[in-house]
Scaffold this active site. Structure first.
Site, mmCIF file in Angstrom:
data_model
loop_
_atom_site.group_PDB
_atom_site.id
_atom_site.type_symbol
_atom_site.label_atom_id
_atom_site.label_comp_id
_atom_site.label_asym_id
_atom_site.label_seq_id
_atom_site.Cartn_x
_atom_site.Cartn_y
_atom_site.Cartn_z
ATOM 1 N N THR A 115 45.625 36.764 28.447
ATOM 2 C CA THR A 115 44.240 37.020 28.022
ATOM 3 C C THR A 115 43.997 38.517 28.128
ATOM 4 O O THR A 115 44.457 39.174 29.055
ATOM 5 C CB THR A 115 43.205 36.322 28.919
ATOM 6 O OG1 THR A 115 43.385 36.803 30.240
ATOM 7 C CG2 THR A 115 43.347 34.838 28.885
ATOM 8 N N LYS A 119 19.901 41.525 32.925
ATOM 9 C CA LYS A 119 19.003 40.912 33.902
ATOM 10 C C LYS A 119 17.763 41.783 34.019
ATOM 11 O O LYS A 119 17.783 42.834 34.645
ATOM 12 C CB LYS A 119 19.719 40.736 35.228
ATOM 13 C CG LYS A 119 20.930 39.822 35.048
ATOM 14 C CD LYS A 119 21.346 39.097 36.309
ATOM 15 C CE LYS A 119 22.328 37.993 35.976
ATOM 16 N NZ LYS A 119 23.672 38.185 36.446
ATOM 17 N N TRP A 161 16.916 36.530 32.264
ATOM 18 C CA TRP A 161 18.126 36.937 31.564
ATOM 19 C C TRP A 161 17.846 37.147 30.073
ATOM 20 O O TRP A 161 17.256 36.289 29.426
ATOM 21 C CB TRP A 161 19.221 35.860 31.704
ATOM 22 C CG TRP A 161 19.752 35.699 33.092
ATOM 23 C CD1 TRP A 161 19.271 36.292 34.222
ATOM 24 C CD2 TRP A 161 20.852 34.893 33.504
ATOM 25 N NE1 TRP A 161 20.011 35.905 35.308
ATOM 26 C CE2 TRP A 161 20.991 35.041 34.896
ATOM 27 C CE3 TRP A 161 21.756 34.058 32.835
ATOM 28 C CZ2 TRP A 161 21.972 34.388 35.634
ATOM 29 C CZ3 TRP A 161 22.740 33.403 33.563
ATOM 30 C CH2 TRP A 161 22.854 33.575 34.949
ATOM 31 N N GLU A 184 42.272 30.271 27.614
ATOM 32 C CA GLU A 184 42.450 29.306 28.708
ATOM 33 C C GLU A 184 42.163 27.862 28.273
ATOM 34 O O GLU A 184 42.459 26.928 29.002
ATOM 35 C CB GLU A 184 41.507 29.640 29.873
ATOM 36 C CG GLU A 184 41.882 30.889 30.659
ATOM 37 C CD GLU A 184 41.285 32.160 30.083
ATOM 38 O OE1 GLU A 184 40.964 32.196 28.879
ATOM 39 O OE2 GLU A 184 41.141 33.138 30.846
#
Ligand code: AMP
Length: 544
Positions: free
Chosen positions: A185, A438, A443, A330
């Site tokens: 990755t 944030k 958020w 993954e």
């Protein structure tokens, strides 16, 4: 009491055996790196993959060893995959878009014994060869006539390398949990980590992707995987297409709009898969040349969120169904898909588009949930949290234990994505955990703001990063790469956003750059942007 059914180990060699026996004449067509279109079949690939196996054995490569490819999608690349995996040799796909230091790290970490390379990448390898310690030989994926002078250790052209070998070799016969493929990755922090697919997980992922609401490939399909085999197995297509007997069309090194369009039309492609930037190039080509798509029925789009403009152009103007896909290295990689459910019957067209813009539902074989402070969040389509995943083809750890234990107590893997799940089970990515802004304890999704901003006139690419603010902690800064020849102003862009996003999500400033940096997999490189704007201060921060 045990069941009384046959033990049929789930190993990927069975896929190519099946394709050769049952779909032997089905074609795999490649735009070769050398130039011409090359046609082969599953029967030929099977035969030549067996020669690859014998050539590997002659090199002393054995079960569990790693060999690597640095290659575009092609028929030869398929032969090497199956030739290696059939013997339980681990096929490591190297991503040529990685930085040279990362490639050096990965080859050494994986201990690759042979590197198979396309002609395209010889200069990269020539420059790095002294640092690629474990490599005992380089095989150049071409024939004698096209083989250039080359100083790589043991360099030989692929055709000569397999030529003297026979096809008599036995595939399979090892445990289905044996490693089959390795893909690192391209994490933005720390060293890349290796995801080690097993034969079992690859076969289960193949079956999973063949579900109707996933890719649903069949023997009458013609599939063009633009998504590279070196990035999460071309979304499994190099396994699912032969399993289904679908014809494959491999674009090689050319992914511009005109080249892809030519292959779509001349090879009668019905299904294709790519990241949004590739589709953007195709759509620009279609618009500029006033062309039509005569056979393409469906496109899978993933890797980053599908912009509404791409979805609407495909569906409304070109009559092509868009399948939005989310996944990661993954997850083998398909995790969720935006196929509509039965409630679509009562939806308006716009409601369908809105739903399909979400990243979608998990197919059977994948479980997802959202955690907020470790507790499962409600499936209300509003509560953001960390997206975690568990399933038949999800990583349980990284190669050589890098990163330690990556599963929680219930066996779920934290994807690093922030998302919502609605009552119908549709997941929507709202951000990467590290990119979410944030602001005052709430958020803000950088991706949501980017998706709207990219629709503003004169904008080519839009990126949002959080910048320090003394009152709110962080506030969004919007960075724009203008389209060629355009010069939109800050006021134009903010005016466009007004009313399209929540007021408190409005960027505190807009900055313009010539080019927004992209990472190795074509996604916006936020780390590089953060570095560029490290000393930048928001005007609102100065004022307060
Ligand atoms: P990679 O492992 O390089 O394939 O990157 C996986 C990451 O890409 C995911 O964790 C997401 O952050 C992002 N990604 C993949 N598909 C999508 C999508 N459809 N929408 C938004 N982000 C996506």
């Amino acid at each position: 009491m045990l069941g009384l059914m046959q033990n049929w180990p789930l190993t990927v060699d069975k896929i190519m055996d099946h394709a050769a026996i049952n779909h032997g004449r089905r074609e795999v067509v490649t735009r070769s790196v050398e130039g011409p279109i090359v046609r082969t079949t599953y029967a030929d690939i099977h035969t030549r993959a067996k020669k690859v196996s014998n050539a590997l054995l002659a090199e002393g490569i054995k079960l569990g060893d790693r060999v690597a490819t640095l290659a575009w999608n092609s028929g030869r690349h398929m032969e090497i995959w199956y030739g290696a995996m059939g013997l339980g040799i681990v096929l490591h796909t190297l991503n040529p878009r990685l930085f040279p230091e990362q490639l050096v790290y990965i080859v050494n970490h994986a201990e690759d014994k042979i590197i198979f390379t396309d002609l395209t990448f010889l200069p990269i390898l020539e420059a790095l060869k002294d640092k690629l310690n474990p490599v005992q030989r380089y095989v150049v994926m071409t024939d004698k006539d096209h083989m250039p002078a080359c100083s790589l250790k043991g360099a030989i052209d692929y055709e000569s390398w397999i030529d003297s070998h026979g096809t008599d070799v036995t595939w399979g016969g090892f445990d289905e949990n044996t490693a089959a493929g390795l893909c690192y990755t391209s994490g933005t922090t720390g060293n890349p980590k290796g995801v080690l697919y097993s034969h079992r997980s690859n076969v289960l992922h193949t079956l999973l992707t063949m579900q109707k609401d996933v890719m649903g490939l069949g023997a009458r399909d013609v599939i063009l995987p633009v998504v590279p085999m070196f990035h999460a197995n071309a979304w499994g297509v190099a396994l699912s297409a032969p399993a289904a007997g679908a014809k494959m069309v491999m674009p090689g090194a050319k992914m511009d709009g005109a080249s892809i369009y030519e292959l779509l039309e001349t090879e009668h492609v019905t299904f294709s898969a790519a990241v949004p930037t590739v589709w953007m190039m195709l759509l620009q080509h279609l618009e500029a040349t006033n062309s039509k798509l005569s056979t393409l029925k469906k496109v899978a789009i993933g890797g980053s969120a599908v912009p509404e403009r791409i979805m609407r152009l495909f569906e409304e103007k070109y009559g092509v169904e868009v399948l939005h896909a989310w996944g990661m290295t993954e997850t083998s990689p398909l995790g969720t898909l935006g196929s509509l459910g039965p409630d679509a019957d009562t939806m308006t067209h716009d409601e369908k588009i809105k739903t399909k813009l979400k990243q979608g539902r998990p197919p059977f074989g994948v479980e997802i949930k959202i955690l907020r402070d470790g507790v499962e969040a409600p499936r209300d389509g509003e509560t953001f949290g960390n997206l975690v995943v568990r399933g038949a083809a999800i990583a349980a750890g990284y190669f050589k234990g890098e990163g330690g234990n990556i599963l929680d107590k219930d066996g779920f893997f934290d994807t690093g994505d922030v998302a919502t799940i609605d009552a119908a089970g549709f997941m929507q990515i709202t951000d990467r955990a590290k990119d979410v802004i944030k602001s005052g304890g709430e958020w803000i999704s950088s991706i949501d703001v980017e998706n709207v901003a990219v629709g503003a006139p004169g904008v080519a690419v839009a990126a949002v990063i959080g910048k320090y603010h003394p009152k709110w902690d962080e506030r969004p800064l919007l960075i724009i790469e203008p389209a060629k020849g355009a010069s939109p102003s800050k006021e134009d862009i903010l005016g466009y956003l007004d009313g399209k996003i929540a007021k408190w999500w409005m960027p505190d400033d807009v900055q313009f750059v010539e080019a927004i940096p992209l990472g190795a997999t074509g996604k916006i490189n936020k780390l590089a942007l953060r570095e560029t704007f490290a000393n930048y201060e928001l005007p609102t921060a100065k004022a307060s």
